[in-house]
Enzyme design. Structure first.
Site, PDB file in Angstrom:
ATOM      1  N   CYS A  87       0.835  -1.199   0.000  1.00 22.28           N
ATOM      2  CA  CYS A  87       0.000   0.000   0.000  1.00 22.28           C
ATOM      3  C   CYS A  87       0.876   1.257   0.000  1.00 22.28           C
ATOM      4  O   CYS A  87       1.547   1.529  -0.979  1.00 22.28           O
ATOM      5  CB  CYS A  87      -0.974  -0.046   1.174  1.00 22.28           C
ATOM      6  SG  CYS A  87      -2.383   1.087   1.003  1.00 22.28           S
ATOM      7  N   HIS A 195      -3.374  -5.783   0.966  1.00 19.77           N
ATOM      8  CA  HIS A 195      -2.709  -6.046   2.244  1.00 19.77           C
ATOM      9  C   HIS A 195      -2.674  -7.543   2.560  1.00 19.77           C
ATOM     10  O   HIS A 195      -3.597  -8.071   3.196  1.00 19.77           O
ATOM     11  CB  HIS A 195      -3.450  -5.321   3.370  1.00 19.77           C
ATOM     12  CG  HIS A 195      -3.265  -3.848   3.381  1.00 19.77           C
ATOM     13  ND1 HIS A 195      -2.282  -3.224   4.122  1.00 19.77           N
ATOM     14  CD2 HIS A 195      -3.936  -2.856   2.739  1.00 19.77           C
ATOM     15  CE1 HIS A 195      -2.360  -1.913   3.943  1.00 19.77           C
ATOM     16  NE2 HIS A 195      -3.355  -1.664   3.106  1.00 19.77           N
ATOM     17  N   GLU A 197      -0.855  -8.972   4.794  1.00 20.20           N
ATOM     18  CA  GLU A 197      -0.691  -9.151   6.242  1.00 20.20           C
ATOM     19  C   GLU A 197      -2.020  -9.151   6.984  1.00 20.20           C
ATOM     20  O   GLU A 197      -2.087  -9.580   8.144  1.00 20.20           O
ATOM     21  CB  GLU A 197       0.243  -8.066   6.801  1.00 20.20           C
ATOM     22  CG  GLU A 197      -0.379  -6.711   7.074  1.00 20.20           C
ATOM     23  CD  GLU A 197      -0.557  -5.832   5.838  1.00 20.20           C
ATOM     24  OE1 GLU A 197      -0.863  -4.635   6.010  1.00 20.20           O
ATOM     25  OE2 GLU A 197      -0.396  -6.334   4.705  1.00 20.20           O
TER      26      GLU A 197
END
EC number: 6.3.5.3
Length: 221
Positions: A87, A195, A197
């Site tokens: 990002c 994302h 994660e």
């Protein structure tokens, strides 16, 4: 595996990224403040997190790309150390010249925060080897400036050199050719807007991001 997570004023995904790395890779990463001018020589991963570094003033990632730590990041990347930008991290890597193109304002001029469909395009990068070519996955996005832009010659070069890492399965933000993530020429630097994660365990709604970190672990084994 020895990893470092960079932290800038305005980063807000650095802890999420650190937790994911520790959970999957088994070691707690170093948290490196942007004012540091050196990085350890034995790093296996440098991770540049999401957020709004410096409040996105000037352009998203523009000020962070000129932080004291970035020359050390560039040096390590040139040596072949894996660098992952997520990002705002992707925006920083493009502003620093580690990746081609730029991230512009979303085509709809609105902040997008939802899960999106993606298709894996490259499986040779150390971040993507546990995925299958053309595999469909879902990851969350949360950005206002995720519209990937480059000139046609650069886009053609990315395609020809298999450097498009992931592609949206629909038009999410106006990105050229629905590109969601790209690689550098060596394949050790990956920038993506989604994302991974945030999707590493079932409690988060799925584990489609897990293999992005596990792939690197396999390469390092």
């Amino acid at each position: 595996m020895k990893a470092a997570v960079l932290v800038f004023p305005g980063s807000n995904c650095d802890r999420d990224l650190a937790v994911a790395i520790e959970k999957i890779c088994g070691t707690k990463p170093l948290m490196v403040w942007h004012q540091e001018s050196e990085l350890p020589d034995d790093l296996d991963l440098i991770a540049v997190p999401g957020g709004f570094s410096y409040g996105d003033y000037l352009r998203s990632g523009a000020m962070a790309a000129r932080s004291a730590v970035m020359p050390a990041v560039i040096k390590q990347a040139e040596r072949g150390v894996p660098v992952l930008g997520i990002c705002n991290g992707f925006q920083i890597l493009t502003e620093a010249g580690l990746l081609p193109g730029a991230l512009m304002r979303n085509a709809g001029l609105s902040f997008i925060c939802r899960n999106v469909g993606l298709e894996i395009q490259n499986t040779t990068s150390p971040f993507l080897r546990l995925y299958k070519k053309n595999q469909k996955i879902h990851l969350p996005v949360a950005h206002h400036d995720g519209n990937y832009t480059a000139d046609e010659a650069t886009l053609d070069q990315l395609e020809d050199e298999d450097r498009v890492a992931l592609r949206y399965t629909e038009s999410v933000n106006g990105s050229a050719r629905n590109i969601a993530g790209v690689l550098n020429k060596k394949g050790n630097v990956l920038g993506l807007m989604p994302h991974p994660e945030r999707m590493i365990e079932d409690a988060h709604g799925g584990k489609d991001g897990y293999n992005m970190f596990a792939s690197l672990m396999q390469v390092m084994a």
